[in-house]
Design a protein around this motif. Sequence first.
Motif, PDB file in Angstrom:
ATOM      1  N   GLY A   1       0.714  -1.098  -0.185  1.00 57.53           N
ATOM      2  CA  GLY A   1      -0.064  -0.081  -0.036  1.00 57.53           C
ATOM      3  C   GLY A   1       0.827   1.069  -0.100  1.00 57.53           C
ATOM      4  N   TYR A   2       2.027   1.266   0.505  1.00 56.90           N
ATOM      5  CA  TYR A   2       2.820   2.387   0.556  1.00 56.90           C
ATOM      6  C   TYR A   2       3.567   2.487  -0.879  1.00 56.90           C
ATOM      7  CZ  TYR A   2       2.847   2.640   5.375  1.00 56.90           C
ATOM      8  OH  TYR A   2       2.244   2.894   6.646  1.00 56.90           O
ATOM      9  N   VAL A   3       3.634   1.349  -1.663  1.00 59.92           N
ATOM     10  CA  VAL A   3       4.395   1.629  -3.101  1.00 59.92           C
ATOM     11  C   VAL A   3       3.497   1.562  -4.168  1.00 59.92           C
ATOM     12  CG1 VAL A   3       6.197   0.361  -4.474  1.00 59.92           C
ATOM     13  CG2 VAL A   3       6.561   0.283  -1.933  1.00 59.92           C
ATOM     14  N   LEU A   4       2.684   0.775  -4.084  1.00 61.70           N
ATOM     15  CA  LEU A   4       1.452   0.633  -5.170  1.00 61.70           C
ATOM     16  C   LEU A   4       0.038   1.334  -4.781  1.00 61.70           C
ATOM     17  CD1 LEU A   4       2.353  -2.968  -6.631  1.00 61.70           C
ATOM     18  CD2 LEU A   4       3.193  -0.703  -7.329  1.00 61.70           C
ATOM     19  N   ASP A   5      -0.499   1.624  -5.913  1.00 58.04           N
ATOM     20  CA  ASP A   5      -1.890   2.024  -5.412  1.00 58.04           C
ATOM     21  C   ASP A   5      -2.895   0.884  -5.738  1.00 58.04           C
ATOM     22  OD1 ASP A   5      -2.495   1.913  -8.493  1.00 58.04           O
ATOM     23  OD2 ASP A   5      -2.520   4.040  -8.618  1.00 58.04           O
ATOM     24  N   GLU A   6      -4.146   1.474  -5.917  1.00 54.72           N
ATOM     25  CA  GLU A   6      -5.118  -0.140  -5.714  1.00 54.72           C
ATOM     26  C   GLU A   6      -5.285  -0.457  -7.213  1.00 54.72           C
ATOM     27  OE1 GLU A   6      -7.094   4.197  -6.387  1.00 54.72           O
ATOM     28  OE2 GLU A   6      -5.748   2.999  -5.054  1.00 54.72           O
ATOM     29  N   HIS A   7      -4.661   0.384  -8.256  1.00 54.88           N
ATOM     30  CA  HIS A   7      -4.478  -0.250  -9.502  1.00 54.88           C
ATOM     31  C   HIS A   7      -3.261  -0.945  -9.836  1.00 54.88           C
ATOM     32  CE1 HIS A   7      -8.409   1.717 -10.299  1.00 54.88           C
ATOM     33  NE2 HIS A   7      -7.753   2.954  -9.729  1.00 54.88           N
ATOM     34  N   GLY A   8      -2.390  -0.960  -9.107  1.00 51.59           N
ATOM     35  CA  GLY A   8      -0.881  -1.587  -9.344  1.00 51.59           C
ATOM     36  C   GLY A   8       0.185  -0.964  -9.763  1.00 51.59           C
TER      37      GLY A   8
ATOM     38  N   VAL B   1       2.792   2.478  -9.532  1.00 50.99           N
ATOM     39  CA  VAL B   1       3.579   2.980  -8.476  1.00 50.99           C
ATOM     40  C   VAL B   1       2.956   4.473  -7.852  1.00 50.99           C
ATOM     41  CG1 VAL B   1       5.865   3.820  -7.885  1.00 50.99           C
ATOM     42  CG2 VAL B   1       5.659   1.722  -9.357  1.00 50.99           C
ATOM     43  N   ARG B   2       2.889   4.480  -6.717  1.00 48.62           N
ATOM     44  CA  ARG B   2       2.295   5.638  -6.199  1.00 48.62           C
ATOM     45  C   ARG B   2       3.282   6.898  -6.613  1.00 48.62           C
ATOM     46  NH1 ARG B   2      -1.732   5.384  -3.001  1.00 48.62           N
ATOM     47  NH2 ARG B   2      -2.391   3.344  -1.972  1.00 48.62           N
ATOM     48  N   HIS B   3       2.622   8.145  -6.591  1.00 51.43           N
ATOM     49  CA  HIS B   3       3.128   9.655  -7.192  1.00 51.43           C
ATOM     50  C   HIS B   3       4.400   9.748  -6.451  1.00 51.43           C
ATOM     51  CE1 HIS B   3       3.356  13.460  -8.935  1.00 51.43           C
ATOM     52  NE2 HIS B   3       3.100  13.848  -7.965  1.00 51.43           N
ATOM     53  N   HIS B   4       4.284   9.465  -5.062  1.00 49.32           N
ATOM     54  CA  HIS B   4       5.469  10.097  -3.978  1.00 49.32           C
ATOM     55  C   HIS B   4       6.395   9.235  -3.907  1.00 49.32           C
ATOM     56  CE1 HIS B   4       2.510   7.656  -1.529  1.00 49.32           C
ATOM     57  NE2 HIS B   4       3.691   7.629  -0.989  1.00 49.32           N
ATOM     58  N   VAL B   5       6.361   7.872  -4.628  1.00 50.07           N
ATOM     59  CA  VAL B   5       7.464   7.071  -4.534  1.00 50.07           C
ATOM     60  C   VAL B   5       8.190   6.860  -5.980  1.00 50.07           C
ATOM     61  CG1 VAL B   5       7.651   4.394  -4.444  1.00 50.07           C
ATOM     62  CG2 VAL B   5       6.086   5.493  -3.156  1.00 50.07           C
ATOM     63  N   ALA B   6       9.528   7.004  -5.678  1.00 53.04           N
ATOM     64  CA  ALA B   6      10.424   6.956  -6.696  1.00 53.04           C
ATOM     65  C   ALA B   6      11.032   5.461  -6.944  1.00 53.04           C
ATOM     66  CB  ALA B   6      11.736   7.984  -6.745  1.00 53.04           C
ATOM     67  N   VAL B   7      11.274   4.946  -8.110  1.00 51.10           N
ATOM     68  CA  VAL B   7      11.720   3.679  -8.209  1.00 51.10           C
ATOM     69  C   VAL B   7      12.820   3.707  -9.445  1.00 51.10           C
ATOM     70  CG1 VAL B   7      11.292   1.005  -9.039  1.00 51.10           C
ATOM     71  CG2 VAL B   7       9.414   2.558  -7.866  1.00 51.10           C
ATOM     72  N   PHE B   8      13.808   3.103  -8.945  1.00 46.11           N
ATOM     73  CA  PHE B   8      15.163   3.165  -9.825  1.00 46.11           C
ATOM     74  C   PHE B   8      15.444   1.742 -10.215  1.00 46.11           C
ATOM     75  CE2 PHE B   8      14.972   7.100  -7.760  1.00 46.11           C
ATOM     76  CZ  PHE B   8      15.687   8.226  -8.612  1.00 46.11           C
ATOM     77  N   VAL B   9      15.686   1.504 -11.338  1.00 50.60           N
ATOM     78  CA  VAL B   9      16.362   0.274 -11.903  1.00 50.60           C
ATOM     79  C   VAL B   9      17.814   0.478 -12.262  1.00 50.60           C
ATOM     80  CG1 VAL B   9      16.218  -1.873 -13.297  1.00 50.60           C
ATOM     81  CG2 VAL B   9      14.054  -0.905 -12.133  1.00 50.60           C
ATOM     82  N   ASP B  10      18.763  -0.112 -11.654  1.00 46.58           N
ATOM     83  CA  ASP B  10      19.984   0.130 -12.152  1.00 46.58           C
ATOM     84  C   ASP B  10      20.700   1.568 -12.375  1.00 46.58           C
ATOM     85  OD1 ASP B  10      20.655  -2.558 -12.388  1.00 46.58           O
ATOM     86  OD2 ASP B  10      19.853  -2.841 -14.459  1.00 46.58           O
ATOM     87  N   GLY B  11      20.128   2.397 -11.387  1.00 45.42           N
ATOM     88  CA  GLY B  11      20.281   3.874 -11.297  1.00 45.42           C
ATOM     89  C   GLY B  11      19.301   4.639 -12.136  1.00 45.42           C
ATOM     90  N   THR B  12      18.443   4.172 -12.899  1.00 45.57           N
ATOM     91  CA  THR B  12      17.629   4.848 -13.775  1.00 45.57           C
ATOM     92  C   THR B  12      16.400   4.941 -13.326  1.00 45.57           C
ATOM     93  OG1 THR B  12      19.172   4.729 -15.626  1.00 45.57           O
ATOM     94  CG2 THR B  12      16.949   5.370 -16.138  1.00 45.57           C
ATOM     95  N   ALA B  13      15.902   6.138 -13.278  1.00 46.56           N
ATOM     96  CA  ALA B  13      14.206   6.189 -13.022  1.00 46.56           C
ATOM     97  C   ALA B  13      13.292   5.356 -13.918  1.00 46.56           C
ATOM     98  CB  ALA B  13      13.886   7.456 -12.774  1.00 46.56           C
ATOM     99  N   ILE B  14      12.300   4.780 -13.224  1.00 42.23           N
ATOM    100  CA  ILE B  14      11.318   4.063 -14.245  1.00 42.23           C
ATOM    101  C   ILE B  14      10.526   5.156 -14.908  1.00 42.23           C
ATOM    102  CG2 ILE B  14      11.251   1.732 -13.064  1.00 42.23           C
ATOM    103  CD1 ILE B  14       8.503   2.850 -11.850  1.00 42.23           C
ATOM    104  N   THR B  15      10.329   5.008 -16.153  1.00 41.45           N
ATOM    105  CA  THR B  15       9.455   5.898 -16.692  1.00 41.45           C
ATOM    106  C   THR B  15       8.069   5.763 -16.992  1.00 41.45           C
ATOM    107  OG1 THR B  15       9.835   4.508 -18.941  1.00 41.45           O
ATOM    108  CG2 THR B  15      11.405   6.233 -18.661  1.00 41.45           C
ATOM    109  N   ASP B  16       7.646   4.742 -16.486  1.00 44.65           N
ATOM    110  CA  ASP B  16       5.922   4.151 -16.555  1.00 44.65           C
ATOM    111  C   ASP B  16       5.596   3.625 -15.137  1.00 44.65           C
ATOM    112  OD1 ASP B  16       3.401   3.445 -17.120  1.00 44.65           O
ATOM    113  OD2 ASP B  16       3.738   2.301 -18.961  1.00 44.65           O
ATOM    114  N   LYS B  17       5.014   4.577 -14.499  1.00 47.01           N
ATOM    115  CA  LYS B  17       4.825   4.195 -13.089  1.00 47.01           C
ATOM    116  C   LYS B  17       3.428   3.459 -13.102  1.00 47.01           C
ATOM    117  CE  LYS B  17       7.043   7.287 -10.018  1.00 47.01           C
ATOM    118  NZ  LYS B  17       6.603   8.266  -8.863  1.00 47.01           N
ATOM    119  N   ARG B  18       2.524   3.392 -14.127  1.00 49.57           N
ATOM    120  CA  ARG B  18       1.219   3.020 -14.310  1.00 49.57           C
ATOM    121  C   ARG B  18       1.401   1.442 -14.423  1.00 49.57           C
ATOM    122  NH1 ARG B  18      -1.050   5.614 -19.096  1.00 49.57           N
ATOM    123  NH2 ARG B  18       0.963   5.575 -19.647  1.00 49.57           N
TER     124      ARG B  18
END
Length: 78
Positions: free
Chosen positions: A31-38, A40-57
């Motif tokens: 619930g902290y990382v994902l919203d009810e639709h799966g 990534v929440r607006h206030h959460v940043a996710v990086f893969v190998d040092g690069t921010a993901i481009t599609d949080k939806r």
Amino acid sequence: MPSQDTVLDVPGARLDEVLCGVFARFPNLRGYVLDEHGAVRHHVAVFVDGTAITDKRKPTQALGERSEIYVMQALSGG
């Protein structure tokens, strides 16, 4: 709940698979990382190998065998 510097080794070929593995260990994090639709929440940043993901939806980005994922609270404001 894991501390802010917890390192986990979770198998998966895509970001969503790895996140599901983390949530299986720590269900309260979902619930902290994902919203009810799966997405990534607006206030959460996710990086893969040092690069921010481009599609949080749709966090279905392919991962390498040794990819590193960082999930953190995004900062905003002025």
